[in-house]
Design a protein around this motif. Structure first.
Motif: not given
Length: 127
Positions: A1-8, A100-101
């Motif tokens: 989850m962190f990586a997916r959010n951090a990509l934003l 939302t990043g």
């Protein structure tokens, strides 16, 4: 989850973002004991070899505790900056990424904690 959010997360102009698990003793490609561990020098080599990275350009490490000094020496972020010969921005604390990043840093492991004490720090090569 962190990586997916951090990509934003909004990138800082000119920076290369590196999303990786961090700790006081180095980096890993996952949160478990089965993860591949790497030193700051190995991470720097991987960054140098990645597509799009230009020698000397700044790096933002989205990695927990990368900016925390240790009793044994400089922070992992300082070691990466020295190895890359480039500026590195890293967290003194735990990095969180919302859906939302939005990025924030806390001192403890509670993402709801008031981020006082956690901060982004800039490291410059000294060697």
């Amino acid at each position: 989850m962190f990586a997916r959010n951090a990509l934003l997360a909004s990138e800082r102009p000119g920076d290369t973002d590196v999303i990786i698990h961090g700790g006081l003793d180095g980096f890993a490609d996952g949160p478990t004991v089965l993860a591949n561990r790497m030193t700051a020098q190995e991470l720097a080599a991987a960054i140098r070899g990645s597509d799009g990275y230009q020698f000397g350009s700044p790096v933002r490490l989205l990695a927990c505790q990368a900016g925390c000094p240790t009793a044994l020496g400089p922070s992992q972020a300082q070691l990466v900056a020295d190895a890359l010969r480039a500026p590195v921005r890293a967290a003194r604390g735990y990095v969180w990424a919302g859906p939302t990043g939005r990025l924030w840093v806390t001192v403890g492991l509670d993402p709801a904690e008031t981020p006082l004490g956690g901060a982004w720090l800039d490291f410059y090569p000294v060697q």
